[in-house]
Design a protein around this motif. Structure first.
Motif, PDB file in Angstrom:
ATOM      1  N   ALA A  42       0.724  -1.164  -0.023  1.00 30.38           N
ATOM      2  CA  ALA A  42       0.154  -0.028   0.129  1.00 30.38           C
ATOM      3  C   ALA A  42       1.004   1.310  -0.119  1.00 30.38           C
ATOM      4  O   ALA A  42       0.418   2.211  -0.575  1.00 30.38           O
ATOM      5  N   SER A  43       2.072   1.253   0.546  1.00 26.11           N
ATOM      6  CA  SER A  43       2.802   2.457   0.560  1.00 26.11           C
ATOM      7  C   SER A  43       3.492   2.776  -0.896  1.00 26.11           C
ATOM      8  O   SER A  43       3.954   4.032  -0.793  1.00 26.11           O
ATOM      9  N   GLY A  44       3.317   2.144  -1.636  1.00 23.71           N
ATOM     10  CA  GLY A  44       3.656   2.298  -2.981  1.00 23.71           C
ATOM     11  C   GLY A  44       2.560   2.721  -3.775  1.00 23.71           C
ATOM     12  O   GLY A  44       2.690   3.146  -5.104  1.00 23.71           O
ATOM     13  N   LYS A  45       1.267   2.438  -3.329  1.00 24.68           N
ATOM     14  CA  LYS A  45       0.137   2.710  -4.241  1.00 24.68           C
ATOM     15  C   LYS A  45      -0.961   3.383  -3.563  1.00 24.68           C
ATOM     16  O   LYS A  45      -2.056   3.511  -4.163  1.00 24.68           O
ATOM     17  N   ALA A  46      -0.489   4.246  -2.699  1.00 26.77           N
ATOM     18  CA  ALA A  46      -1.574   4.973  -2.126  1.00 26.77           C
ATOM     19  C   ALA A  46      -1.623   6.405  -2.588  1.00 26.77           C
ATOM     20  O   ALA A  46      -0.753   6.865  -3.252  1.00 26.77           O
ATOM     21  N   GLY A  47      -2.540   7.165  -2.133  1.00 31.62           N
ATOM     22  CA  GLY A  47      -2.778   8.567  -2.826  1.00 31.62           C
ATOM     23  C   GLY A  47      -1.962   9.460  -2.223  1.00 31.62           C
ATOM     24  O   GLY A  47      -1.387  10.391  -2.707  1.00 31.62           O
ATOM     25  N   GLY A  48      -1.310   9.282  -0.757  1.00 30.18           N
ATOM     26  CA  GLY A  48      -0.453  10.151  -0.353  1.00 30.18           C
ATOM     27  C   GLY A  48      -1.191  11.407   0.517  1.00 30.18           C
ATOM     28  O   GLY A  48      -0.281  12.347   0.864  1.00 30.18           O
ATOM     29  N   LEU A  49      -2.323  11.396   0.829  1.00 31.56           N
ATOM     30  CA  LEU A  49      -3.127  12.473   1.575  1.00 31.56           C
ATOM     31  C   LEU A  49      -2.243  12.624   2.857  1.00 31.56           C
ATOM     32  O   LEU A  49      -2.498  11.805   3.637  1.00 31.56           O
ATOM     33  N   LEU A  50      -2.113  13.618   3.415  1.00 33.17           N
ATOM     34  CA  LEU A  50      -1.746  13.942   4.890  1.00 33.17           C
ATOM     35  C   LEU A  50      -2.817  14.782   5.278  1.00 33.17           C
ATOM     36  O   LEU A  50      -3.348  15.921   4.464  1.00 33.17           O
ATOM     37  N   ALA A  51      -3.287  14.756   6.536  1.00 33.31           N
ATOM     38  CA  ALA A  51      -4.257  15.420   7.145  1.00 33.31           C
ATOM     39  C   ALA A  51      -3.984  15.666   8.726  1.00 33.31           C
ATOM     40  O   ALA A  51      -3.747  14.796   9.326  1.00 33.31           O
ATOM     41  N   LEU A  52      -4.077  16.937   8.960  1.00 33.59           N
ATOM     42  CA  LEU A  52      -3.547  17.169  10.680  1.00 33.59           C
ATOM     43  C   LEU A  52      -4.739  16.964  11.333  1.00 33.59           C
ATOM     44  O   LEU A  52      -4.361  16.362  12.474  1.00 33.59           O
ATOM     45  N   ASP A  53      -6.061  17.195  11.125  1.00 35.29           N
ATOM     46  CA  ASP A  53      -7.050  17.145  12.078  1.00 35.29           C
ATOM     47  C   ASP A  53      -8.173  16.126  11.923  1.00 35.29           C
ATOM     48  O   ASP A  53      -9.313  16.669  12.083  1.00 35.29           O
ATOM     49  N   TRP A  54      -8.062  15.203  10.961  1.00 34.03           N
ATOM     50  CA  TRP A  54      -9.166  14.385  10.739  1.00 34.03           C
ATOM     51  C   TRP A  54      -9.133  13.233  11.408  1.00 34.03           C
ATOM     52  O   TRP A  54     -10.074  12.217  11.139  1.00 34.03           O
ATOM     53  N   HIS A  55      -8.526  13.107  12.659  1.00 36.07           N
ATOM     54  CA  HIS A  55      -8.523  11.975  13.296  1.00 36.07           C
ATOM     55  C   HIS A  55      -9.155  11.890  14.681  1.00 36.07           C
ATOM     56  O   HIS A  55      -9.410  12.905  15.709  1.00 36.07           O
ATOM     57  N   GLY A  56      -9.528  10.634  15.099  1.00 35.23           N
ATOM     58  CA  GLY A  56     -10.179  10.258  16.236  1.00 35.23           C
ATOM     59  C   GLY A  56      -9.274  10.621  17.419  1.00 35.23           C
ATOM     60  O   GLY A  56      -8.143  10.837  17.189  1.00 35.23           O
ATOM     61  N   SER A  57      -9.829  10.661  18.710  1.00 36.66           N
ATOM     62  CA  SER A  57      -9.041  11.130  19.980  1.00 36.66           C
ATOM     63  C   SER A  57      -7.729   9.940  20.201  1.00 36.66           C
ATOM     64  O   SER A  57      -6.706  10.553  20.680  1.00 36.66           O
ATOM     65  N   ASP A  58      -8.000   8.809  19.586  1.00 39.96           N
ATOM     66  CA  ASP A  58      -6.902   7.727  19.930  1.00 39.96           C
ATOM     67  C   ASP A  58      -5.640   8.064  18.897  1.00 39.96           C
ATOM     68  O   ASP A  58      -4.565   7.539  19.702  1.00 39.96           O
ATOM     69  N   THR A  59      -5.842   8.599  17.738  1.00 39.80           N
ATOM     70  CA  THR A  59      -4.600   9.009  17.138  1.00 39.80           C
ATOM     71  C   THR A  59      -4.280  10.346  16.675  1.00 39.80           C
ATOM     72  O   THR A  59      -3.583  10.771  15.942  1.00 39.80           O
ATOM     73  N   SER A  60      -5.173  11.189  17.498  1.00 41.21           N
ATOM     74  CA  SER A  60      -4.892  12.649  17.025  1.00 41.21           C
ATOM     75  C   SER A  60      -3.419  13.151  17.489  1.00 41.21           C
ATOM     76  O   SER A  60      -2.790  14.026  16.936  1.00 41.21           O
ATOM     77  N   SER A  61      -3.067  12.568  18.486  1.00 36.06           N
ATOM     78  CA  SER A  61      -1.762  12.930  19.074  1.00 36.06           C
ATOM     79  C   SER A  61      -0.608  12.646  18.027  1.00 36.06           C
ATOM     80  O   SER A  61       0.066  13.396  17.494  1.00 36.06           O
ATOM     81  N   LEU A  62      -0.793  11.339  17.613  1.00 36.60           N
ATOM     82  CA  LEU A  62       0.176  10.594  16.563  1.00 36.60           C
ATOM     83  C   LEU A  62      -0.025  11.307  15.158  1.00 36.60           C
ATOM     84  O   LEU A  62       0.973  11.537  14.696  1.00 36.60           O
ATOM     85  N   ALA A  63      -1.067  11.890  14.945  1.00 33.06           N
ATOM     86  CA  ALA A  63      -1.295  12.469  13.539  1.00 33.06           C
ATOM     87  C   ALA A  63      -0.769  13.742  13.568  1.00 33.06           C
ATOM     88  O   ALA A  63      -0.071  14.465  12.587  1.00 33.06           O
ATOM     89  N   LYS A  64      -0.879  14.670  14.628  1.00 30.93           N
ATOM     90  CA  LYS A  64      -0.217  15.829  14.641  1.00 30.93           C
ATOM     91  C   LYS A  64       1.203  15.819  14.553  1.00 30.93           C
ATOM     92  O   LYS A  64       2.129  16.655  14.026  1.00 30.93           O
ATOM     93  N   LEU A  65       1.707  14.930  15.452  1.00 31.17           N
ATOM     94  CA  LEU A  65       3.389  14.755  15.425  1.00 31.17           C
ATOM     95  C   LEU A  65       3.682  14.097  14.065  1.00 31.17           C
ATOM     96  O   LEU A  65       4.769  14.941  13.506  1.00 31.17           O
ATOM     97  N   SER A  66       2.947  13.419  13.292  1.00 32.93           N
ATOM     98  CA  SER A  66       3.543  12.920  12.146  1.00 32.93           C
ATOM     99  C   SER A  66       3.113  13.909  10.947  1.00 32.93           C
ATOM    100  O   SER A  66       4.105  13.800   9.944  1.00 32.93           O
ATOM    101  N   TYR A  67       2.329  14.660  11.051  1.00 35.17           N
ATOM    102  CA  TYR A  67       2.108  16.048  10.228  1.00 35.17           C
ATOM    103  C   TYR A  67       3.189  17.037  10.316  1.00 35.17           C
ATOM    104  O   TYR A  67       3.737  17.405   9.187  1.00 35.17           O
ATOM    105  N   ARG A  68       3.692  17.306  11.537  1.00 39.34           N
ATOM    106  CA  ARG A  68       5.040  18.096  11.633  1.00 39.34           C
ATOM    107  C   ARG A  68       6.107  17.492  11.133  1.00 39.34           C
ATOM    108  O   ARG A  68       6.889  18.053  10.352  1.00 39.34           O
ATOM    109  N   ILE A  69       6.276  16.111  11.453  1.00 41.77           N
ATOM    110  CA  ILE A  69       7.376  15.282  10.799  1.00 41.77           C
ATOM    111  C   ILE A  69       7.334  15.465   9.230  1.00 41.77           C
ATOM    112  O   ILE A  69       8.439  15.734   8.665  1.00 41.77           O
ATOM    113  N   HIS A  70       6.231  15.228   8.603  1.00 41.68           N
ATOM    114  CA  HIS A  70       6.535  15.417   7.081  1.00 41.68           C
ATOM    115  C   HIS A  70       6.874  16.578   6.611  1.00 41.68           C
ATOM    116  O   HIS A  70       7.588  16.596   5.775  1.00 41.68           O
TER     117      HIS A  70
END
Length: 364
Positions: A42-70
């Motif tokens: 999937a990592s070679g065939k995905a669309g590649g969308l990044l979203a800062l704040d589309w995530h539920g409470s379980d993954t919101s902290s991880l998503a914000k970190l990852s968005y900054r790292i990108h």
């Protein structure tokens, strides 16, 4: 501190884990094992969308970190040029095939048919959504890792001695089998994780996509569509323009079981042609452009959920897992790699709050 770390899986989660481990000040020796090729799934065939704040409470902290790292990795390693990093305006549009209206809608890119649109909404701005070309990202981050050893071979089991102490990873290499020794193993094998770690149950769905080349540049927009076809059916393809092509994907299916390896994934060209037909309603560029690739991949879903499983595997000393990211693997892969490196080399996760993603939730 571990001196020999083996990461299983050459997708974005495994590659990101290897990258951050290889850059950790403790300087461990890191080996990445991949059965097919880097970003073969999937990592070679995905669309590649990044979203800062589309995530539920379980993954919101991880998503914000990852968005900054990108963003920081793109700055550090020239990601805008090397893997197509760019900010996006993201729209939700409803369309009707064959509809003819003269209404002009603000914010709709000029390559989209205005006359078929019935509704437009904004899902994200250039401050909250972005994109990467996932395969190019993975390939480049491998190049930017420190002294990383990459082995193309099929990891068949986590090797333990008679005392259940970790020895390493058993790998099939051509016609031979060998043990790659390790102090710590990270399993980031996406939908194949359960075959190595039966206690971590991952389900899968197959997704088809295409890439279409155009003769003109396309604006930095992502489109989530809801299209009513003349037949009365409603389809929801997603469209992600890149610098040199447009990526489009359709609905998922469960028609074909997960194969042994990522390189063995079957592509249903009929489903790809359906994607092309559906997105052609939206734009002449998509209708008349050259189809470059028809492809398919499997998305990994954590059976326990919500969100992925990241952390030490219960009942297995020095074995960690990072998997089950569903469609958000590209978005949250770098953040996952960062916290995995902290867990292993610092003894605790420092950069995000992901307690609810602990694999211990599998043990009742």
């Amino acid at each position: 501190m571990p001196q020999r770390i083996v990461v299983i899986g050459g997708g974005i989660v495994g590659v990101s884990s290897a990258y951050f481990l290889s850059h950790h000040p403790t300087n461990p020796a890191v080996t990445l094992i991949e059965a097919s090729s880097i970003a073969a799934g999937a990592s070679g065939k995905a669309g590649g969308l990044l979203a800062l704040d589309w995530h539920g409470s379980d993954t919101s902290s991880l998503a914000k970190l990852s968005y900054r790292i990108h963003a920081s990795l793109a700055e550090k390693h020239n990601g805008r040029e090397r893997w197509g990093y760019r900010e996006l305006d993201t729209l939700e549009i409803s369309c009707e095939e064959g509809k003819k209206t003269n209404k002009q809608r603000a914010g709709v890119p000029n390559w989209v048919h205005q006359n078929v649109i019935t509704k437009v909404g904004t899902l994200g701005s250039q401050q909250s959504t972005a994109q990467v070309h996932p395969r190019r990202f993975c390939e480049t981050i491998i190049q930017e890792s420190n002294n990383l050893d990459v082995i193309i071979g099929h990891a068949t089991r986590i090797a333990l001695d008679d005392n259940e102490t970790l020895q390493g990873v058993e790998v099939e290499l051509d016609n031979d089998t060998k043990i790659i020794e390790a102090d710590v193993v990270v399993v980031a094998a996406g939908p194949w994780t359960t075959r190595l770690l039966p206690s971590i149950v991952i389900s899968t769905q197959r997704a088809h996509s295409v890439t279409i080349s155009t003769n003109e540049p396309v604006s930095a927009h992502a489109l989530f569509t809801n299209i009513k076809m003349k037949s009365g059916s409603v389809v929801t393809p997603e469209i992600y323009p890149r610098a040199d092509e447009i990526y489009a994907c359709g609905d998922v299916d469960n028609k074909v079981p997960l194969p042994k390896l990522a390189k063995d994934v079957q592509v249903d060209e009929g489903r790809c042609r359906e994607v092309i037909k559906n997105v052609s309603v939206v734009s002449d560029l998509l209708e008349n452009g050259k189809v470059n690739v028809m492809q398919a991949c499997y998305l990994p879903y954590s059976e326990i959920g919500p969100g992925p499983s990241i952390g030490w595997v219960p009942g297995m000393k020095n074995v960690a897992v990072a998997t089950g990211h569903s469609c958000w693997g590209i978005c949250n892969g770098p953040g996952t790699g960062k916290v995995i490196s902290e867990l292993i080399c610092d003894g605790k996760i420092l950069s995000a709050t992901i307690d609810t993603l602990d694999p211990a939730r599998y043990i009742k």
